[in-house]
Design a protein around this motif. Structure first.
Motif, PDB file in Angstrom:
ATOM      1  N   GLU A  67      45.235 -14.355  16.611  1.00  0.00           N
ATOM      2  CA  GLU A  67      45.158 -15.483  15.688  1.00  0.00           C
ATOM      3  C   GLU A  67      43.872 -16.233  16.012  1.00  0.00           C
ATOM      4  OE1 GLU A  67      48.716 -17.848  14.296  1.00  0.00           O
ATOM      5  OE2 GLU A  67      47.684 -19.344  15.567  1.00  0.00           O
ATOM      6  N   TYR A  68      43.107 -16.541  14.968  1.00  0.00           N
ATOM      7  CA  TYR A  68      41.839 -17.232  15.174  1.00  0.00           C
ATOM      8  C   TYR A  68      41.495 -18.076  13.955  1.00  0.00           C
ATOM      9  CZ  TYR A  68      40.388 -12.986  12.697  1.00  0.00           C
ATOM     10  OH  TYR A  68      40.304 -11.951  11.809  1.00  0.00           O
ATOM     11  N   TRP A  69      40.616 -19.035  14.188  1.00  0.00           N
ATOM     12  CA  TRP A  69      40.158 -19.958  13.150  1.00  0.00           C
ATOM     13  C   TRP A  69      38.772 -19.520  12.693  1.00  0.00           C
ATOM     14  CZ3 TRP A  69      41.656 -23.395   9.803  1.00  0.00           C
ATOM     15  CH2 TRP A  69      40.759 -24.310   9.267  1.00  0.00           C
ATOM     16  N   THR A  70      38.602 -19.351  11.380  1.00  0.00           N
ATOM     17  CA  THR A  70      37.320 -18.880  10.847  1.00  0.00           C
ATOM     18  C   THR A  70      36.371 -20.015  10.500  1.00  0.00           C
ATOM     19  OG1 THR A  70      38.044 -18.893   8.541  1.00  0.00           O
ATOM     20  CG2 THR A  70      38.463 -16.877   9.820  1.00  0.00           C
ATOM     21  N   GLY A  71      36.846 -21.241  10.609  1.00  0.00           N
ATOM     22  CA  GLY A  71      36.062 -22.380  10.147  1.00  0.00           C
ATOM     23  C   GLY A  71      36.595 -22.889   8.824  1.00  0.00           C
ATOM     24  N   GLN A  72      37.377 -22.038   8.146  1.00  0.00           N
ATOM     25  CA  GLN A  72      37.971 -22.400   6.862  1.00  0.00           C
ATOM     26  C   GLN A  72      39.483 -22.216   6.852  1.00  0.00           C
ATOM     27  OE1 GLN A  72      35.767 -19.735   4.378  1.00  0.00           O
ATOM     28  NE2 GLN A  72      34.020 -21.128   4.194  1.00  0.00           N
ATOM     29  N   ARG A  73      39.958 -21.238   7.616  1.00  0.00           N
ATOM     30  CA  ARG A  73      41.392 -20.967   7.643  1.00  0.00           C
ATOM     31  C   ARG A  73      41.767 -20.221   8.920  1.00  0.00           C
ATOM     32  NH1 ARG A  73      42.941 -15.611   5.473  1.00  0.00           N
ATOM     33  NH2 ARG A  73      41.044 -14.479   5.041  1.00  0.00           N
ATOM     34  N   THR A  74      43.056 -20.217   9.205  1.00  0.00           N
ATOM     35  CA  THR A  74      43.578 -19.476  10.351  1.00  0.00           C
ATOM     36  C   THR A  74      43.954 -18.072   9.894  1.00  0.00           C
ATOM     37  OG1 THR A  74      44.431 -21.492  11.354  1.00  0.00           O
ATOM     38  CG2 THR A  74      45.376 -19.422  12.114  1.00  0.00           C
ATOM     39  N   VAL A  75      43.523 -17.080  10.658  1.00  0.00           N
ATOM     40  CA  VAL A  75      43.819 -15.679  10.344  1.00  0.00           C
ATOM     41  C   VAL A  75      44.683 -15.124  11.475  1.00  0.00           C
ATOM     42  CG1 VAL A  75      42.834 -13.382   9.988  1.00  0.00           C
ATOM     43  CG2 VAL A  75      41.653 -15.391   9.083  1.00  0.00           C
ATOM     44  N   ARG A  76      45.686 -14.374  11.083  1.00  0.00           N
ATOM     45  CA  ARG A  76      46.550 -13.671  12.043  1.00  0.00           C
ATOM     46  C   ARG A  76      46.503 -12.194  11.662  1.00  0.00           C
ATOM     47  NH1 ARG A  76      52.380 -15.052  14.450  1.00  0.00           N
ATOM     48  NH2 ARG A  76      51.371 -17.059  14.714  1.00  0.00           N
TER      49      ARG A  76
END
Length: 139
Positions: A67-76
């Motif tokens: 899980e990580y933050w792209t600067g715009q949204r969290t992606v899992r």
């Protein structure tokens, strides 16, 4: 009979070489596309059980879910590379590279398939050499 065995060895060797090359091209493409580094957290481990050729020995692999933050949204996203259970721990921080145009495409340097590529390439080469040697015996 020797001709048939040589043919099977050669065909199998070519298949191993193609798999090795395909893995290498796929990894290089991800490395080229995934240029933005992010810090991801391992939020889950997915257990995948498969059986070996003998159909009696189950093999268990664990695939980390990042899980990580792209600067715009969290992606899992679940990794494509599995390993032993103790390779990853929930809560562990991992450096990933993501594709800026497609944040769900990732490259994890610690999940490199280079070792498997070398094994498959070497095995393919040995099988093709076996094919050639059997061809010489045929003469």
């Amino acid at each position: 009979m020797i001709l048939f065995i040589g043919f099977i060895l050669g065909l199998t060797g070519i298949a191993f070489l193609f798999v090795s090359a395909g893995m290498g091209m796929s990894e290089r493409k991800r490395m080229q596309n995934c240029t933005s580094m992010v810090t991801a957290e391992v939020v889950d481990l997915v257990r995948v059980e498969s059986t070996d050729f003998d159909m009696y020995s189950p093999t268990v692999s664990w695939y980390p879910v990042y899980e990580y933050w792209t600067g715009q949204r969290t992606v899992r996203i679940q990794s494509l590379a599995g390993g032993k259970e103790n390779k990853y721990k929930t809560g562990q921080k991992i450096e990933l590279y993501i594709n800026p145009d497609n944040p769900e495409e990732i490259y994890c340097p610690s999940d490199s398939t280079k070792f498997i590529q070398i094994i498959f390439g070497a095995l393919g080469g040995v099988l093709i050499i076996g094919c050639v040697v059997l061809g010489f015996f045929r003469m």
